[in-house]
Design an enzyme around this catalytic site. Structure first.
Site, PDB file in Angstrom:
ATOM      1  N   SER A 196       0.842  -1.195   0.000  1.00 36.51           N
ATOM      2  CA  SER A 196       0.000   0.000   0.000  1.00 36.51           C
ATOM      3  C   SER A 196       0.876   1.242   0.000  1.00 36.51           C
ATOM      4  O   SER A 196       2.079   1.178   0.291  1.00 36.51           O
ATOM      5  CB  SER A 196      -0.905   0.020   1.237  1.00 36.51           C
ATOM      6  OG  SER A 196      -0.221   0.518   2.372  1.00 36.51           O
ATOM      7  N   ASP A 197       0.294   2.370  -0.335  1.00 35.23           N
ATOM      8  CA  ASP A 197       0.969   3.637  -0.084  1.00 35.23           C
ATOM      9  C   ASP A 197       0.699   4.016   1.371  1.00 35.23           C
ATOM     10  O   ASP A 197      -0.058   3.367   2.087  1.00 35.23           O
ATOM     11  CB  ASP A 197       0.482   4.704  -1.055  1.00 35.23           C
ATOM     12  CG  ASP A 197       1.541   5.776  -1.305  1.00 35.23           C
ATOM     13  OD1 ASP A 197       2.418   5.964  -0.444  1.00 35.23           O
ATOM     14  OD2 ASP A 197       1.497   6.422  -2.361  1.00 35.23           O
ATOM     15  N   TYR A 198       1.330   5.086   1.809  1.00 38.58           N
ATOM     16  CA  TYR A 198       1.321   5.503   3.219  1.00 38.58           C
ATOM     17  C   TYR A 198      -0.122   5.693   3.706  1.00 38.58           C
ATOM     18  O   TYR A 198      -0.823   6.594   3.253  1.00 38.58           O
ATOM     19  CB  TYR A 198       2.094   6.810   3.334  1.00 38.58           C
ATOM     20  CG  TYR A 198       2.676   7.122   4.680  1.00 38.58           C
ATOM     21  CD1 TYR A 198       4.010   6.883   4.961  1.00 38.58           C
ATOM     22  CD2 TYR A 198       1.891   7.685   5.680  1.00 38.58           C
ATOM     23  CE1 TYR A 198       4.567   7.198   6.188  1.00 38.58           C
ATOM     24  CE2 TYR A 198       2.432   7.999   6.915  1.00 38.58           C
ATOM     25  CZ  TYR A 198       3.760   7.754   7.166  1.00 38.58           C
ATOM     26  OH  TYR A 198       4.301   8.068   8.392  1.00 38.58           O
TER      27      TYR A 198
END
Length: 703
Positions: free
Chosen positions: A251-253
């Site tokens: 995932s991204d942040y």
């Protein structure tokens, strides 16, 4: 492995780097590592720091599974290279590969195993700050650079080199269509048709996958109404199904947590279950999968088969990196800063990435024997020209200023300096033979969450240029920026304009190399420069519309144009000048007619052009090939780049460039969600020349 240990492997937490415990998720990461409930940590670097945490995981947890350490190594670790958009201007993928090789060597020696790069988001939106991190508006060019950078980080596509001490795992991001954010606002909605998804946004990711990229990262945006972090069509059906990708998706942040704000998930448990089921394998920073995974399994909202698949993908990369055999980094071998060879490579690649936009009366190159030079403007003496996401080196190793670069290149000249105050800049220019005006954007004005509604020069800079112009001293404008800019009325007053982008650690030396002719400016624009913000989006690979603008009938009203703006871009995709002149012959085809089944069997059509240096200096030209399917079942762009080659020729020399076109170059994807690529019969116009505006073409007929 217990269920909790499996859930731990899909969890990545953030570290505070060298600041030590007490901030961010550092304390939680240490506790999770000790309990064997953590798979990865981001933002940690330094051999000693990473080893200390790794020992906790390997020597104190039940299974001793090593941690995977990730960091944003975007265009340099200690040695900052030009921003990726600048690198794309080189039209030379080896520039990206060399950046990645140096970056991987520096990062791995400092305990980093994994980089969140390359960013391969195609974008038609210059207001979007993250355009600086990508390669511009074209999928073919971006795909070439994506593959080159992956190979630079990882080595050969089979992944066998990842165990070496100078390689790191790469991550193709952001999957997918992040560059299409409405209004250029970061994290914003993307509403995209299936054919545009497949023809424009997906090709660079496919190129990265084919190059063996170890991981993908999901994007923050929605794709057709479904957030990318919960999008089974993009992650499961396309990436893992059609493409057979065997790595893992991170995932991204806090991207999983943000499924709630999107209105796609009801709560954290819902977000974690939806994301993992849709094909995500590792959660960055937010902890929904780890927190709710056992309940999700018990409720049947997550299957053990899916969890095991995610864990296996993560463990395979750890094995490929050799972490089970050698979990620690040799602290005595850590690279402590930019080496002389790394600096030399950064300087060379920065010079190859600059684009000469204008050069009236051949003001450039300047003579090293010039008597006096004024170097003025807000960035003339700046040592912060690394650009966005420049890595830890940006905080320790200042870039060479353009002022110092000019002084070194012209040691006998009297070099006068003035900053942002117009009167002082004019005074310096008035008493000099030539002026170099350095303007543009602070690096903080581009990159993530750095969206600008007005992409002209920041306040005061146009006034400074006007003051210098009023002196009558010939001057060159050097632009240092992270995106295409709207260039104002001052453009016509400047004899020369050099687009230097944010050039990195060796900025001043590289700019001086080009200004004084040690390097020919062979770069070309990978993205269109608009005339006005109101014209955005403007890009070369647009569709024609039913009422296209006709330059031979500029007064025609009922066509697709603006009433108050000249039609077309300020500078088109592929544009760039040099210090010599070139001719590119009309294209020659190996055949004018080809059977569709012949192409489908793997045969190609060759397109040949002769390039000749007709000037008095050795220089570079970028030969470009574009295709246009004139009549198709889905309206096609007026141009699609399908070949480029940068050549260096001495005066009077010629060379033949051959491009090979196959099914992939001449066909396109339809709107079928299941993925249908078609090659249709009919007329294909093949354009060759020196920019996307070329009018030289030959016709190929597919029968």
């Amino acid at each position: 492995m217990t269920v909790r240990e499996k859930l731990g492997q899909v969890q990545q937490l953030a570290w505070t780097g060298e600041t030590g415990p007490g901030g961010g998720q550092t304390a939680r990461a240490e506790a999770a590592a000790r309990a064997g409930l953590l798979g990865s940590v981001l933002n940690i670097h330094g051999a000693r720091h990473s080893n200390d945490l790794q020992r906790i995981a390997v020597e104190e947890s039940r299974l001793g599974i090593p941690l995977l350490f990730g960091l944003d190594v975007i265009h340099g670790f200690w040695t900052a290279f030009p921003i990726p958009l600048a690198q794309a201007s080189s039209f030379d993928p080896s520039v990206a590969r060399r950046d990645a090789e140096v970056s991987a060597r520096e990062a791995r020696s400092n305990g980093v195993h994994w980089t969140f790069s390359p960013m391969v988001d195609v974008s038609h939106e210059p207001r979007w700050g993250r355009i600086a991190e990508g390669c511009g508006e074209d999928p073919y060019l971006t795909a070439a650079f994506a593959a080159a950078k992956v190979r630079g980080y990882q080595g050969a596509p089979d992944g066998g080199e990842l165990q070496r001490g100078d390689r790191i795992a790469a991550c193709a991001k952001h999957f997918v269509a992040y560059g299409g954010a409405e209004g250029g606002r970061d994290y914003n909605t993307v509403d995209v048709s299936e054919q545009r998804l497949r023809n424009l946004y997906l090709p660079p990711f496919k190129a990265a996958a084919d190059a063996g990229v170890a991981t993908f990262m999901a994007s923050f945006n929605t794709v057709g109404g479904v957030p990318a972090h919960g999008n089974t069509h993009t992650m499961n059906e396309i990436l893992k199904g059609e493409w057979g990708f065997e790595g893992f998706v991170v995932s991204d942040y806090t991207g999983v947590e943000e499924l709630i704000a999107h209105g796609f998930a009801a709560d954290g448990a819902d977000a974690g279950g939806l994301a993992l089921t849709a094909g995500l394998d590792m959660e960055m920073v937010s902890t929904n999968v780890a927190d709710h995974g056992e309940a999700l399994l018990a409720d049947g909202r997550l299957t053990m088969e899916r969890l095991d698949d995610a864990v296996a993908r993560i463990l395979r990369l750890k094995f490929a990196l050799g972490l089970f055999d050698a979990p620690y980094t040799d602290e005595s071998a850590a690279i402590a800063g930019p080496t002389a060879p790394a600096r030399a490579t950064a300087r060379e690649t920065a010079g190859r990435s600059m684009v000469l936009l204008r050069n009236e009366d051949s003001l450039l190159p300047l003579s090293p024997s010039v008597a006096s030079i004024a170097v003025v403007g807000p960035f003339a003496d700046s040592t912060a020209l690394h650009g966005t996401w420049a890595g830890p080196g940006a905080h320790r190793f200042p870039s060479v200023s353009i002022l110092d670069g000019v002084r070194e290149a012209a040691p006998g000249a009297e070099v006068r300096h003035a900053g942002q105050i117009p009167a002082e800049a004019a005074a310096a220019a008035r008493t000099s033979d030539v002026a170099v005006v350095v303007v543009g954007e602070d690096p903080e004005l581009s990159g993530e969450a750095a969206v600008r509604s007005d992409i002209g020069l920041p306040p005061g800079q146009e006034e400074l240029i006007a003051a210098v112009a009023a002196t009558g001293t010939p001057f060159v404008v050097v632009l240092v920026n992270g995106r295409p800019l709207v260039l104002g009325d001052w453009l016509e007053s400047a004899a020369a304009v050099l687009e230097a982008w944010h050039p990195g650690l060796e900025a001043g030396h590289a700019v001086a190399d080009v200004l004084f002719g040690a390097v020919d400016p062979g770069g070309r624009l990978p993205v269109t420069f608009p005339r006005a913000v109101g014209q955005i989006p403007v890009y070369y690979n647009h569709e024609n519309t039913g009422r296209p603008y006709d330059p031979t009938r500029p007064d025609e009203r009922f066509v697709s144009k603006y009433l108050d703006l000249e039609h077309g871009p300020r500078f088109p995709f592929g544009h760039g000048l040099g210090y010599t002149t070139f001719t590119v012959s009309e294209p020659e085809l190996s055949r004018d007619t080809v059977a569709r089944d012949t192409l489908e069997r793997g045969e190609t059509v060759n397109v040949r052009v002769t390039v000749t240096n007709t000037g008095a200096r050795t220089g570079d030209e970028v030969v470009q090939l574009y295709v246009h399917d004139v009549t198709a079942s889905i309206t096609q762009p007026v141009r699609r780049l399908r070949g480029f080659e940068r050549v260096t020729l001495e005066p009077g020399a010629s060379t033949t460039v051959t491009f090979r076109l196959g099914t992939e170059d001449l066909g396109f994807w339809t709107n079928d969600p299941a993925g249908t690529f078609v090659l249709e019969r009919g007329r294909i116009d093949l354009y060759t020349g020196k920019s996307s505006m070329t009018r030289t073409y030959r016709t190929l007929t597919i029968v």
